[in-house]
Scaffold this active site. Structure first.
Site, PDB file in Angstrom:
ATOM      1  N   GLU A  92      30.750  49.938  37.854  1.00 55.98           N
ATOM      2  CA  GLU A  92      31.951  50.655  37.420  1.00 55.98           C
ATOM      3  C   GLU A  92      32.398  50.232  36.037  1.00 55.98           C
ATOM      4  O   GLU A  92      32.304  49.051  35.675  1.00 55.98           O
ATOM      5  CB  GLU A  92      33.095  50.413  38.416  1.00 55.98           C
ATOM      6  N   CYS A 105      36.492  48.562  29.556  1.00 51.43           N
ATOM      7  CA  CYS A 105      36.348  47.427  30.464  1.00 51.43           C
ATOM      8  C   CYS A 105      35.011  47.584  31.189  1.00 51.43           C
ATOM      9  O   CYS A 105      34.809  48.554  31.916  1.00 51.43           O
ATOM     10  CB  CYS A 105      37.521  47.436  31.441  1.00 51.43           C
ATOM     11  N   CYS A 112      30.487  41.077  43.414  1.00 52.50           N
ATOM     12  CA  CYS A 112      30.879  39.769  42.870  1.00 52.50           C
ATOM     13  C   CYS A 112      30.713  38.721  43.961  1.00 52.50           C
ATOM     14  O   CYS A 112      31.068  38.966  45.117  1.00 52.50           O
ATOM     15  CB  CYS A 112      32.331  39.804  42.402  1.00 52.50           C
ATOM     16  N   CYS A 116      37.813  35.685  45.573  1.00 52.15           N
ATOM     17  CA  CYS A 116      39.249  35.689  45.274  1.00 52.15           C
ATOM     18  C   CYS A 116      39.950  36.624  46.252  1.00 52.15           C
ATOM     19  O   CYS A 116      39.538  37.774  46.424  1.00 52.15           O
ATOM     20  CB  CYS A 116      39.496  36.131  43.832  1.00 52.15           C
ATOM     21  N   CYS A 119      41.421  40.199  45.127  1.00 52.27           N
ATOM     22  CA  CYS A 119      40.584  41.130  44.370  1.00 52.27           C
ATOM     23  C   CYS A 119      39.678  41.928  45.306  1.00 52.27           C
ATOM     24  O   CYS A 119      38.965  41.366  46.138  1.00 52.27           O
ATOM     25  CB  CYS A 119      39.743  40.369  43.356  1.00 52.27           C
ATOM     26  N   GLU A 166      31.490  38.287  37.900  1.00 49.73           N
ATOM     27  CA  GLU A 166      31.880  37.106  37.136  1.00 49.73           C
ATOM     28  C   GLU A 166      30.919  36.995  35.947  1.00 49.73           C
ATOM     29  O   GLU A 166      29.749  36.616  36.118  1.00 49.73           O
ATOM     30  CB  GLU A 166      31.813  35.867  38.038  1.00 49.73           C
ATOM     31  N   SER A 197      36.298  37.476  30.442  1.00 47.64           N
ATOM     32  CA  SER A 197      37.213  36.804  31.351  1.00 47.64           C
ATOM     33  C   SER A 197      36.417  36.080  32.428  1.00 47.64           C
ATOM     34  O   SER A 197      35.469  36.631  32.977  1.00 47.64           O
ATOM     35  CB  SER A 197      38.124  37.856  31.990  1.00 47.64           C
ATOM     36  N   SER A 220      41.122  33.428  34.329  1.00 52.70           N
ATOM     37  CA  SER A 220      41.973  33.885  35.426  1.00 52.70           C
ATOM     38  C   SER A 220      42.463  32.670  36.189  1.00 52.70           C
ATOM     39  O   SER A 220      41.680  31.944  36.788  1.00 52.70           O
ATOM     40  CB  SER A 220      41.174  34.798  36.359  1.00 52.70           C
ATOM     41  N   LEU A 221      43.772  32.465  36.169  1.00 51.33           N
ATOM     42  CA  LEU A 221      44.315  31.241  36.754  1.00 51.33           C
ATOM     43  C   LEU A 221      44.930  31.512  38.139  1.00 51.33           C
ATOM     44  O   LEU A 221      44.554  30.879  39.111  1.00 51.33           O
ATOM     45  CB  LEU A 221      45.356  30.654  35.796  1.00 51.33           C
ATOM     46  N   ASN A 300      47.762  44.627  41.649  1.00 52.53           N
ATOM     47  CA  ASN A 300      47.419  46.009  41.988  1.00 52.53           C
ATOM     48  C   ASN A 300      46.977  46.036  43.436  1.00 52.53           C
ATOM     49  O   ASN A 300      45.926  45.504  43.770  1.00 52.53           O
ATOM     50  CB  ASN A 300      46.301  46.511  41.074  1.00 52.53           C
ATOM     51  N   CYS A 343      42.979  46.372  37.287  1.00 54.14           N
ATOM     52  CA  CYS A 343      42.415  45.045  37.540  1.00 54.14           C
ATOM     53  C   CYS A 343      42.304  44.796  39.036  1.00 54.14           C
ATOM     54  O   CYS A 343      43.279  44.974  39.772  1.00 54.14           O
ATOM     55  CB  CYS A 343      43.331  43.951  37.012  1.00 54.14           C
TER      56      CYS A 343
HETATM   57  N1  SAH Z   1      35.524  37.395  37.463  1.00 56.69           N
HETATM   58  C1  SAH Z   1      36.193  37.432  36.173  1.00 56.69           C
HETATM   59  C2  SAH Z   1      36.243  38.818  35.600  1.00 56.69           C
HETATM   60  C3  SAH Z   1      37.094  39.805  36.371  1.00 56.69           C
HETATM   61  S1  SAH Z   1      38.545  39.998  35.470  1.00 56.69           S
HETATM   62  C4  SAH Z   1      37.541  36.808  36.296  1.00 56.69           C
HETATM   63  O1  SAH Z   1      37.951  36.485  37.394  1.00 56.69           O
HETATM   64  O2  SAH Z   1      38.183  36.563  35.277  1.00 56.69           O
HETATM   65  C5  SAH Z   1      39.588  40.654  36.621  1.00 56.69           C
HETATM   66  C6  SAH Z   1      41.021  40.220  36.344  1.00 56.69           C
HETATM   67  O3  SAH Z   1      41.837  40.936  37.235  1.00 56.69           O
HETATM   68  C7  SAH Z   1      41.247  38.748  36.628  1.00 56.69           C
HETATM   69  O4  SAH Z   1      42.096  38.205  35.680  1.00 56.69           O
HETATM   70  C8  SAH Z   1      41.930  38.758  37.993  1.00 56.69           C
HETATM   71  O5  SAH Z   1      42.789  37.679  38.119  1.00 56.69           O
HETATM   72  C9  SAH Z   1      42.659  40.055  37.953  1.00 56.69           C
HETATM   73  N2  SAH Z   1      42.816  40.639  39.281  1.00 56.69           N
HETATM   74  C10 SAH Z   1      41.958  40.597  40.309  1.00 56.69           C
HETATM   75  N3  SAH Z   1      42.443  41.276  41.360  1.00 56.69           N
HETATM   76  C11 SAH Z   1      43.632  41.767  40.967  1.00 56.69           C
HETATM   77  C12 SAH Z   1      44.600  42.593  41.592  1.00 56.69           C
HETATM   78  N4  SAH Z   1      44.428  43.055  42.820  1.00 56.69           N
HETATM   79  N5  SAH Z   1      45.700  42.923  40.879  1.00 56.69           N
HETATM   80  C13 SAH Z   1      45.859  42.489  39.610  1.00 56.69           C
HETATM   81  N6  SAH Z   1      44.967  41.736  38.966  1.00 56.69           N
HETATM   82  C14 SAH Z   1      43.871  41.358  39.639  1.00 56.69           C
END
Ligand code: SAH
Length: 358
Positions: A92, A105, A112, A116, A119, A166, A197, A220-221, A300, A343
């Site tokens: 995607e 993006c 993945c 998390c 996500c 990732e 990211s 991503s923290l 989201n 995201c």
């Molecule tokens: N795996 C990498 C790249 C994906 S970036 C990473 O984790 O950074 C995807 C971004 O969307 C990350 O910053 C994550 O924290 C954020 N994200 C994931 N699920 C989300 C959600 N349901 N709502 C908002 N942000 C989300």
């Protein structure tokens, strides 16, 4: 045997291949620019090349491996493309129109492997790494769809490696794609316009710091302490916050003038969004004296994720606390939620607002 995918070759690799066909080297430059600068999608369109060479190329090679399955267009103009690879894996890509510059993006993996909890991509598991060619193709396709084949984006393009997967678990192919895309004879999107990211793959953060012409970094923290982060992002058990911060400190030495790196913090209602969490986050960043900014991302939601987005007043209160402690924080506006393009919503699902096939 799979045909050679020319879109994933560097100019040097393409030169070697062209030489192996017994063709002069300038043909390699020509082919490279037809794929990447003119963004042609078939050999038939490459009318600058002799017919025999085109025939040879179409016998042995390919330039497009991703097949568009569906395209969705949000009420806010965001577009989501769902492709299938040759081996039928979902990919995607999201095109986000913006006031100044549009953003694409892209995904670095199909699915993945990280788990998390907030996500949706995690639900797919890892299907496989994408090749450099499959990464570059996503950008070529999105540009062609948004502007027309070969038409230059009027205001340039930003790239973010924030789609599915990732990126730092597919580091070689990711970096190769970024090198291919920066070629002046091609897409000419410089790494300075690209942000990748990571969920915190510490050794790759350190490696990225040593690469001279590198993209920008976002991390991503999602949580300010190990206890909560272990729960939300299990990768934290492998590389806990202290190790992550030490890598960030090292990375910081590679920052150019005016460059900063970013922490992304998804805001989950009642989970990580209290005043205490904000104070802990500010203290963490200040303890390491990091010159980082924080992007607050309202969650989201999507079935079956167990979270709700924090109410905007709480996001704003969180931002104020960070700012009051000297940490710059920005609230990200969600884009493409209605088409599952925002995201954390990429999971190869169908959604409303399917647009006609191209
Ligand atoms: N795996 C990498 C790249 C994906 S970036 C990473 O984790 O950074 C995807 C971004 O969307 C990350 O910053 C994550 O924290 C954020 N994200 C994931 N699920 C989300 C959600 N349901 N709502 C908002 N942000 C989300």
């Amino acid at each position: 045997m799979q045909p050679l995918h020319l879109t994933g070759l560097s100019q040097a690799e393409l030169s070697d291949f062209v030489a192996s066909l017994g063709e002069p080297d300038y043909r390699a430059r020509q082919i490279f620019s037809q794929i990447h600068a003119r963004r042609l999608r078939s050999f038939d369109e490459m009318t600058d090349l002799p017919k025999e060479l085109r025939a040879k190329l179409s016998e042995q090679t390919t330039i497009s491996t991703l097949a568009l399955e569906s395209r969705y267009i949000s009420t806010d103009g965001t577009r989501r493309y769902l492709f299938k690879t040759r081996d039928n894996k979902p990919v995607e890509t999201v095109f986000i129109p913006e006031e100044n510059r549009d953003t694409i993006c892209f995904s670095s993996q199909s699915g993945c492997p990280l788990q998390c909890t907030f996500c949706l991509t995690a639900q797919l598991g890892l299907l496989r790494n994408l090749t450099a060619g499959e990464i570059v193709e996503q950008i070529i396709f999105a540009l062609n769809d948004a502007y027309g084949v070969g038409v230059q984006p009027p205001r340039g393009t930003n790239l973010v490696g924030m789609g599915a997967g990732e990126p730092f678990l597919n580091f070689e192919e990711l970096m190769k794609a970024i090198r291919i895309m920066k070629e002046p004879n091609g897409l000419h999107i410089v790494p300075n316009r690209t942000t990748v990211s990571t969920a915190g793959i510490v050794p790759r953060i350190r490696e990225l710091a040593t690469i001279p012409d590198r993209p920008h970094l976002a991390i991503s923290l999602a949580a300010p302490n190990d206890e909560l982060r272990n729960e939300l992002m299990p990768i934290n058990k492998k590389w806990p916050i202290d190790e992550l911060m030490a890598a960030c400190k090292m990375f910081e030495k590679s920052l150019k003038r005016g460059e900063r790196f970013t922490f992304e913090y998804v805001m989950l209602d009642g989970v990580n969004d209290s005043a205490e969490h904000a104070r802990q986050l500010a203290n963490l960043i200040n303890r390491y004296r990091l010159h980082a900014k924080v992007n607050l991302i309202p969650h989201n939601p999507a079935e079956p994720l167990p979270y709700q987005p924090s109410p905007m007043v709480r996001v704003e209160a969180f931002q104020s606390i960070l700012e009051s402690k000297g940490v710059h924080a920005f609230i990200r506006r969600p884009r493409g939620r209605d088409i599952l393009a925002a995201c954390g919503q990429l999971a190869a699902r169908s959604s409303p607002r399917l647009s006609e096939q191209l």
